[in-house]
Scaffold this active site. Structure first.
Site, short mmCIF file in Angstrom:
data_model
loop_
_atom_site.label_atom_id
_atom_site.label_comp_id
_atom_site.label_asym_id
_atom_site.label_seq_id
_atom_site.Cartn_x
_atom_site.Cartn_y
_atom_site.Cartn_z
N THR A 379 112.00 117.60 -4.04
CA THR A 379 111.76 116.32 -4.68
C THR A 379 112.27 116.47 -5.95
O THR A 379 112.48 117.52 -6.33
CB THR A 379 110.46 115.58 -4.50
OG1 THR A 379 110.01 115.60 -3.37
CG2 THR A 379 110.38 113.91 -5.25
N THR A 397 113.71 111.64 -3.95
CA THR A 397 113.71 112.75 -3.01
C THR A 397 114.72 112.55 -1.83
O THR A 397 115.01 111.37 -1.54
CB THR A 397 112.44 113.05 -2.46
OG1 THR A 397 112.58 114.36 -1.77
CG2 THR A 397 111.70 112.00 -1.56
N LEU A 398 115.03 113.52 -1.12
CA LEU A 398 115.61 113.61 0.15
C LEU A 398 114.82 114.07 1.03
O LEU A 398 115.13 114.19 2.47
CB LEU A 398 116.98 114.52 0.13
CG LEU A 398 118.16 113.91 -0.72
CD1 LEU A 398 119.24 114.94 -0.99
CD2 LEU A 398 118.78 112.79 0.12
N ASP A 421 108.15 112.42 7.08
CA ASP A 421 107.05 111.99 6.36
C ASP A 421 106.02 111.05 6.98
O ASP A 421 104.90 110.80 6.85
CB ASP A 421 107.39 111.42 5.04
CG ASP A 421 107.69 112.59 4.05
OD1 ASP A 421 107.07 113.82 4.21
OD2 ASP A 421 108.06 112.36 2.94
N GLY A 471 107.48 118.61 -5.39
CA GLY A 471 106.63 119.79 -5.02
C GLY A 471 105.81 119.18 -3.77
O GLY A 471 104.83 119.93 -3.33
N GLY A 472 106.19 118.20 -2.89
CA GLY A 472 105.36 117.77 -1.85
C GLY A 472 104.06 117.53 -1.84
O GLY A 472 103.80 116.73 -2.86
#
Length: 568
Positions: A379, A397-398, A421, A471-472
Site C-alpha cells: 500500500t 493501494t493495489l 481482502d 504495510g497490510g
C-alpha cells in the site's frame, strides 16, 4: 576598554536581532528553517511526486489539490502501490477544524459471489483471489480524486493531472529501489502478461529513465474528461476487453455504477489529543482508537520506548483488537458494524482485565469480545498540509505489490487484487494471515475490509499530526506506535517514523520484530513470559507531518523506502 567591550557586545546584539528578524521573514516566506516549513508540506513515497505536490501548492492550490496531483504522480512513479486501478481512503481536516472522510475503496463486481474462490469440495482455490482477472475489484481511485476535487479543490482539474501525464510520457529517473522492485517482479509480469511487455523491456538500473506511453495516454483521458475518461469511453473499453481475456468479472456497468462515498470520521480521545480517523469499511480507525484507549491508563512514558512492559502491554492490546476485527468489521452498507460498542471505554478496558503480566496470553484463548484481512505490504500513504492549515491523510493501494501483476492492455495500468481482502471462507486466512467471517464475506457491490488507517491528530483543538502508512495488517500497529512515539516517548516526527517497530495480530500467535527493535534484555524477558518472537523485514513505511508549537510543519519520511518530505 570597558567602553569598547560594551560597543562590541551591543554590535553583536544588533547582529543577532537582525539575523533573528531575517530568520522570521524567511520562515514566513516558507523557506527552510532547520527542516521546518511554514507554507506547506508533502510527505510521500517518491521524490518526483512530492515535488509535484509542493509545486501545486506554490501555484495557489490547497492540500486537496496537491493530494490529487500526488495520487496521479504516484500512479506513474510508484507502480508497486500508487495507482489508478486501485482504491483507498482519505481523511480531511480543514483549517477551521471541520473534518470529513472519503471512502474510495474498491467494490466487488456485480457478478461476484460468496463462494467464487472455492472448489467443488468447498476448499479455497490457491491464488484465484490473487493473480487472476477475477481477483480485481472495481477501481475507486479516479472517482475518489474527482469527488475530493469537486468538494474541496481550488485549481483546475486538468492542471492537477497534467504533471503525471508529463511524467509518464517524458519519463523520470528511477531510484535503485524502484529498479530492483521491477526487476524482482519481471518473471511475474511476463507470466501473467504473455502478450504485453510493460516494465519488462530491460533489466533496470538506478538512473534509468522510465517512460510509460500507454499509461500517459490513459492519464490524458482522465485529465481531459475527468471521471468519464476512466469509467467510460476508450479506457473503460480496454478494461472490459482485458477482463474478457481472462474471464474477469468487471463490466462496463460496474465501472459506470461505481461511486466513492463521503463518510463521517470515527473520532476518539487519547489524553488531551483528539484522534480523527477512517470509519468502516476500514478496520484501521476503529482498531487504532481501541488500541489507544486500551493502553491509556498505563505509565508507558515512565516505562520507556520498546521496553518489556511497554511491548507486552501493546501486544496484549493488539491481540484483543485483532480478534474483534475478525468478527465485527466489514462494509457498513452490508453489515451493521457495532462501532459504538467497540469504542465503548468500559468494553475496551474490560477486554484488558484478563491478561497476566507474568505470562503471555495465548492467542488461542482470546476470542472476539461479546457485544450486546490484511492489506498488502505495498500500500502507499501520503500526508499533506497547506499554508492555510488544511490537512489531508490518504492511504491507497493495489493490495499486493504491483496488485494482480496484470496490466490492462493498451491502457498501461495494473489491476488490483483487492478481492483477496474479503474472507473467501470463514476461518481461512487470506494471503497475509488475517482471519474473517460473515461480516467480510464476498457479496456483489460490497467493499472489502481494509486495514488502512489514514489519521489526523489534534491537540487542544488545533492541528497536531497527520500520519499513515502502508504495510497490510501492520498498518494499524505502525500508526499506533508512531502516535505513541511522539506523544509518550517525546520523539520528533522523523524519529517516530524511523524508530524500529514490532507487530502482533492475534493470529498467528507470534510477535514480529524488526532487526534491533528490542534489546537482548527485553527480548529475554518477553520470551521467558512465553512470547514467540519472530524477526522479520521492515514493518510499514510511515509518512507523517507534525505541527510544532511554533506553527511550523516538520516532516517525517520513512527511511525504509524512497519516501520523501518536501516543504516550502
Amino acid at each position: 576598554m570597558k567602553y569598547t567591550s560594551g560597543l562590541y557586545i551591543k554590535a553583536l546584539w544588533l547582529v543577532f536581532l537582525a539575523g533573528f528578524s531575517a530568520g522570521c521573514v524567511r520562515g514566513q516566506l516558507g523557506q527552510n528553517i532547520s527542516g521546518h516549513y511554514k507554507n506547506g508540506m508533502v510527505v510521500c513515497a517518491y521524490p518526483d511526486a512530492a515535488k509535484i505536490g509542493i509545486e501545486i501548492m506554490q501555484k495557489g492550490g490547497n492540500a486537496v489539490d496537491a493530494a490529487v496531483a500526488v495520487q496521479f504522480a504516484l500512479a506513474v512513479t510508484h507502480p508497486q502501490a500508487g495507482n489508478i486501478g486501485g482504491g483507498g481512503f482519505m481523511v480531511y481536516r480543514s483549517a477551521s477544524g471541520k473534518t470529513n472522510t472519503l471512502d474510495f475503496r474498491e467494490k466487488a463486481p456485480a457478478q461476484a459471489s460468496t463462494d467464487m474462490y472455492l472448489d467443488a469440495a468447498g476448499n479455497v482455490i490457491p491464488n484465484k483471489s490473487l493473480y487472476t482477472h477475477q481477483a480485481s475489484g472495481i477501481p475507486g481511485s479516479v472517482d475518489g480524486m474527482v469527488e475530493a476535487h469537486k468538494k474541496y479543490g481550488k485549481l483546475k482539474w486538468a492542471d492537477l493531472v497534467d504533471p503525471a501525464v508529463k511524467l509518464a510520457l517524458n519519463g523520470f529517473k528511477m531510484t535503485a529501489r524502484l529498479a530492483a522492485d521491477i526487476n524482482r517482479n519481471a518473471g511475474q509480469f511476463k507470466k501473467y502478461n504473455p502478450d504485453k511487455n510493460y516494465l519488462t523491456t530491460k533489466v533496470w538500473q538506478e538512473g534509468d529513465v522510465l517512460v510509460q506511453e500507454d499509461l500517459g495516454h490513459t492519464l490524458e483521458q482522465i485529465r481531459d474528461k475527468g471521471r468519464a475518461g476512466f469509467y467510460d469511453g476508450t479506457v473503460a473499453d480496454m478494461m472490459v476487453a482485458e477482463m474478457k481475456l481472462g474471464n474477469g468479472l468487471i463490466t462496463k456497468a460496474d465501472l459506470q455504477n461505481y461511486h466513492s462515498i463521503w463518510r463521517k470520521p470515527v473520532t476518539g480521545n487519547y489524553k488531551e489529543y483528539k484522534i480523527i480517523t477512517m470509519p468502516p469499511p476500514s478496520s484501521g480507525g476503529v482498531a487504532l482508537l481501541q488500541l489507544l484507549k486500551s493502553v491509556e491508563p498505563y505509565p508507558m512514558h515512565q516505562w520507556g520506548f520498546n521496553k518489556d512492559s511497554t511491548v507486552q502491554l501493546m501486544v496484549e492490546a493488539e491481540r484483543r483488537v485483532y480478534a474483534d476485527r475478525s468478527k465485527y468489521l466489514g462494509d457498513p452498507d452490508f453489515y451493521k458494524v457495532p462501532v459504538d460498542s467497540l469504542l465503548n471505554t468500559k468494553y475496551i478496558l474490560s477486554r484488558m482485565q484478563n491478561f497476566n503480566w507474568n505470562a503471555a496470553t495465548p492467542s488461542t484463548s482470546i476470542q472476539p469480545g461479546a457485544i450486546a484481512g490484511y492489506e498488502s505490504e505495498q500500500t502507499t500513504h501520503f500526508s499533506i498540509v497547506d499554508r492555510e492549515g488544511n490537512a489531508v491523510s490518504i492511504t491507497t493501494t493495489l493490495n499486493d505489490t504491483f496488485g494482480a501483476h496484470i496490466f490492462v492492455k493498451g491502457a498501461g495500468f495494473l489491476l488490483n487484487n483487492e478481492m483477496d481482502d474479503f474472507s473467501s471462507k470463514p476461518g481461512v486466512p487470506n494471503m497475509y494471515g488475517l482471519l474473517g467471517g460473515k461480516a467480510n464475506s464476498i457479496q456483489p457491490n460490497k467493499r472489502m475490509l481494509s486495514a488502512m488507517t489514514p489519521t489526523i491528530v489534534e491537540k487542544n483543538g488545533k492541528l497536531f499530526m497527520v500520519v499513515g502508512t502502508p504495510g497490510g495488517s501492520t498498518i494499524i500497529t505502525s500508526v499506533f506506535q508512531t502516535v505513541l512515539n511522539v506523544i509518550e516517548f517525546d520523539k520528533s516526527i522523523q524519529g517516530a517514523v524511523a524508530a524500529k517497530r514490532f507487530h502482533s495480530q492475534w493470529m498467528p500467535d507470534l510477535l514480529y520484530i524488526e532487526k534491533d527493535a528490542l534489546d537482548s534484555l527485553t527480548t529475554d524477558k518477553l520470551q521467558q513470559k512465553g512470547y514467540k518472537i519472530t524477526p522479520r523485514g521492515p514493518i510499514g513505511r510511515v509518512d507523517g507531518i507534525l505541527k510544532t508549537k511554533w506553527g511550523y510543519y516538520e516532516g517525517g519520511a520513512d527511511p525504509r523506502g524512497d519516501d520523501t518530505k518536501m516543504g516550502w
